[in-house]
Design a protein around this motif. Structure first.
Motif, short mmCIF file in Angstrom:
data_model
loop_
_atom_site.label_atom_id
_atom_site.label_comp_id
_atom_site.label_asym_id
_atom_site.label_seq_id
_atom_site.Cartn_x
_atom_site.Cartn_y
_atom_site.Cartn_z
N ASP A 11 0.87 -1.18 0.00
CA ASP A 11 0.00 0.00 0.00
C ASP A 11 0.90 1.22 0.00
O ASP A 11 1.47 1.58 1.02
N VAL A 12 1.06 1.84 -1.16
CA VAL A 12 1.97 2.97 -1.31
C VAL A 12 1.16 4.26 -1.28
O VAL A 12 0.31 4.50 -2.14
N VAL A 13 1.45 5.09 -0.28
CA VAL A 13 0.77 6.37 -0.10
C VAL A 13 1.75 7.47 -0.50
O VAL A 13 2.80 7.63 0.13
N VAL A 14 1.42 8.22 -1.54
CA VAL A 14 2.28 9.31 -2.01
C VAL A 14 1.90 10.60 -1.30
O VAL A 14 0.73 10.99 -1.29
N ILE A 15 2.88 11.24 -0.70
CA ILE A 15 2.68 12.55 -0.09
C ILE A 15 3.01 13.58 -1.15
O ILE A 15 4.17 13.95 -1.37
N ASP A 16 1.98 14.06 -1.84
CA ASP A 16 2.17 15.04 -2.89
C ASP A 16 2.25 16.44 -2.32
O ASP A 16 1.80 16.71 -1.20
N ARG A 17 2.83 17.34 -3.14
CA ARG A 17 2.99 18.73 -2.72
C ARG A 17 1.88 19.58 -3.31
O ARG A 17 1.36 19.28 -4.39
N PRO A 18 1.53 20.68 -2.66
CA PRO A 18 0.54 21.58 -3.24
C PRO A 18 1.07 22.18 -4.55
O PRO A 18 2.28 22.25 -4.78
N GLY A 19 0.16 22.62 -5.39
CA GLY A 19 0.56 23.28 -6.63
C GLY A 19 0.69 22.31 -7.78
O GLY A 19 0.12 21.21 -7.78
N GLY A 20 1.46 22.72 -8.78
CA GLY A 20 1.60 21.93 -10.00
C GLY A 20 2.57 20.78 -9.85
O GLY A 20 2.62 20.12 -8.81
N GLY A 21 3.35 20.55 -10.88
CA GLY A 21 4.27 19.43 -10.87
C GLY A 21 3.89 18.41 -11.92
O GLY A 21 2.93 18.59 -12.68
N MET A 22 4.66 17.33 -11.96
CA MET A 22 4.42 16.28 -12.95
C MET A 22 3.07 15.61 -12.71
O MET A 22 2.73 15.28 -11.58
N PRO A 23 2.28 15.41 -13.78
CA PRO A 23 1.02 14.68 -13.60
C PRO A 23 1.31 13.22 -13.30
O PRO A 23 2.37 12.70 -13.60
N LYS A 24 0.35 12.56 -12.66
CA LYS A 24 0.50 11.14 -12.37
C LYS A 24 0.53 10.35 -13.67
O LYS A 24 -0.26 10.58 -14.58
N ALA A 25 1.46 9.43 -13.77
CA ALA A 25 1.60 8.61 -14.97
C ALA A 25 1.80 7.17 -14.54
O ALA A 25 1.29 6.75 -13.50
N VAL A 26 2.52 6.39 -15.32
CA VAL A 26 2.63 4.96 -15.07
C VAL A 26 3.22 4.69 -13.69
O VAL A 26 2.81 3.75 -13.00
N ASP A 27 4.18 5.52 -13.24
CA ASP A 27 4.77 5.25 -11.93
C ASP A 27 3.85 5.62 -10.77
O ASP A 27 4.20 5.43 -9.61
N GLY A 28 2.64 6.09 -11.09
CA GLY A 28 1.64 6.34 -10.06
C GLY A 28 0.62 5.22 -9.93
O GLY A 28 -0.33 5.32 -9.16
N ARG A 29 0.84 4.14 -10.67
CA ARG A 29 -0.17 3.07 -10.66
C ARG A 29 -0.17 2.32 -9.32
O ARG A 29 0.87 2.12 -8.69
N GLY A 30 -1.37 1.95 -8.91
CA GLY A 30 -1.54 1.16 -7.71
C GLY A 30 -1.29 1.91 -6.42
O GLY A 30 -1.26 1.32 -5.34
N LYS A 31 -1.13 3.23 -6.49
CA LYS A 31 -0.81 4.02 -5.30
C LYS A 31 -2.03 4.84 -4.86
O LYS A 31 -3.02 4.96 -5.57
N ARG A 32 -1.91 5.42 -3.67
CA ARG A 32 -2.87 6.41 -3.19
C ARG A 32 -2.15 7.73 -2.97
O ARG A 32 -0.93 7.75 -2.85
N SER A 33 -2.89 8.82 -2.95
CA SER A 33 -2.26 10.14 -2.86
C SER A 33 -2.98 11.05 -1.88
O SER A 33 -4.21 11.05 -1.78
N ILE A 34 -2.16 11.80 -1.16
CA ILE A 34 -2.67 12.87 -0.31
C ILE A 34 -1.75 14.06 -0.51
O ILE A 34 -0.53 13.90 -0.66
N VAL A 35 -2.32 15.27 -0.54
CA VAL A 35 -1.53 16.49 -0.69
C VAL A 35 -1.37 17.13 0.67
O VAL A 35 -2.35 17.55 1.29
N LEU A 36 -0.11 17.19 1.15
CA LEU A 36 0.20 17.83 2.42
C LEU A 36 1.17 18.97 2.18
O LEU A 36 2.16 18.81 1.45
N ASP A 37 0.92 20.10 2.81
CA ASP A 37 1.84 21.23 2.75
C ASP A 37 2.77 21.12 3.96
O ASP A 37 2.45 21.58 5.06
N LEU A 38 3.92 20.48 3.75
CA LEU A 38 4.82 20.18 4.86
C LEU A 38 5.55 21.41 5.38
O LEU A 38 6.39 21.29 6.28
N LYS A 39 5.22 22.59 4.85
CA LYS A 39 5.72 23.83 5.44
C LYS A 39 4.90 24.22 6.67
O LYS A 39 5.27 25.12 7.42
#
Length: 384
Positions: free
Chosen positions: A38-66
């Motif tokens: 169970d891979v949980v990606v801690i994404d950053r706010p704002g833009g960046g690379m869109p999810k692609a093949v390396d995002g398969r099978g994962k879950r995502s949450i956006v946290l502003d770690l500042k």
């Protein structure tokens, strides 16, 4: 949406936190997810690379770690995790409050995987770099290309994914096995430069036997040998020739209209220029498909050079379901194949921030607490 409870595979039940990045870290996370983690990606706010093949099978949450609230939320996730992957420069996660010491304080059994180019220590540890820079410092890049011309970068396969992702995974899996014995976590310092040096073991071994030179196009596997290089065909495409062993070389020569006596011995160094020319001339007489038909089913080690679209459709790959067309993406099949894990028929790619509610809920946070995080800007609420 990927459901963590529905995950299957040898790593089912293993939770991985992946701090969002590009390249070797996310690819390592992809392979862990492919194996059931169970891979949980801690994404950053704002833009960046869109999810692609390396995002398969994962879950995502956006946290502003500042924000302190987001750091607290991440540490709550860490408390329940088995592995954390980060690919930032040395010291960055420590300054954010989520370095190894802070994470091990809430979870002593955590495997903390660190992916860098130059390593956590050393005079270049804080320098920027990319694949081409790391492999340039290991001897790999210098060995690739034609003599007298600049070395040619081999995409980013050798450094980022070979020397990076694969060694990060090796360290993580070894640490998980060790934790099974000791109950203790670990820190994995996976540096692309270290892993790429390790990939050079074969070259160092050959050199120690006096069978490898530092000069390009002077060795058996770098295009110097007529029996290990690519040849252009009549239609401007290419065939890859790799008949190193004498019996495989004989199998190739049996199918080519070349006078064996005129060609000379396979390992006649003095005849190499002539042999290159003879093979170039003969491969130029037929199309790639015609040559493929001639060599199909033989031990000649002569194969067509395909682009990635052709490769997915080729029977040698298609019959093994090696690459799947799933929506807009061509997905490489799960690898390696385990007898207990069925092949994938569909891959779902994470939506950035799309799983915040379930992720935080599993960490023990209540709906009012999640609402407070959103109000504070610590969590960016995308649709779950």
């Amino acid at each position: 949406m990927t459901d963590s409870s529905a995950k299957t595979g040898p790593l089912a039940g293993i939770m991985v936190i992946e701090l969002a990045g590009i390249g070797p870290g996310p690819y390592a996370g992809q392979l862990l997810a492919d194996m059931g983690a169970d891979v949980v990606v801690i994404d950053r706010p704002g833009g960046g690379m869109p999810k692609a093949v390396d995002g398969r099978g994962k879950r995502s949450i956006v946290l502003d770690l500042k924000k302190a609230e987001a750091v607290d939320a991440l540490l709550k996730l860490v408390a329940k995790a088995d592995v954390l992957i980060e690919g930032l420069r040395p010291g960055v996660t420590e300054r954010m409050g989520v370095g190894p010491e802070a994470c091990h304080a809430v979870n002593p059994g955590l495997i903390y995987g660190r992916m860098t180019g130059w390593g956590q220590s050393g005079p270049w540890s804080h320098m920027a770099g990319h694949d081409i820079n790391y492999i340039s410092m290991t001897g790999v890049l210098n060995a690739i290309g034609k003599d007298g011309q600049p070395p040619f970068p081999p995409l980013n396969m050798v450094g980022d994914f070979g020397g990076g992702s694969m060694f990060l995974l090796t360290g993580i899996l070894a640490a998980l096995v060790e934790r099974g014995r000791t109950g203790k976590g670990n820190i994995v310092d996976a540096a692309i430069i270290d892993g790429t040096h390790s990939l050079m073991s074969f070259v160092h071994g050959m050199a120690g036997l006096g069978q490898w030179q530092t000069k390009r196009e002077a060795n058996m596997l770098d295009g110097a040998a007529p029996f290990y290089r690519c040849y252009m065909t009549a239609d401007g495409k290419y065939m890859a020739v790799g008949c190193i062993e004498s019996q495989f070389f004989a199998a190739m020569m049996e199918r080519l209209p070349i006078d064996r006596e005129a060609f000379g011995h396979q390992h006649d160094m003095a005849a190499r220029a002539k042999q290159h020319e003879m093979l170039e001339d003969v491969f130029a007489t037929k199309t790639r498909d015609e040559w493929e038909a001639i060599f199909a089913g033989t031990d000649a080690c002569v194969t067509p050079v395909l682009d990635y679209v052709e490769a997915a459709a080729h029977p040698a790959n298609a019959e093994r379901q090696a690459v799947l067309q799933d929506g807009r993406w061509l997905h490489p099949q799960i690898a390696p194949r385990l007898a207990t894990q069925p092949l994938a028929t569909h891959f779902e790619i994470a939506t950035k921030g799309g799983n915040y509610a379930s992720i935080l809920g599993e960490a023990g946070m209540t709906d009012p607490e999640i609402t407070q995080l959103i109000a504070a800007g610590a969590v960016v609420a995308n649709k779950d």
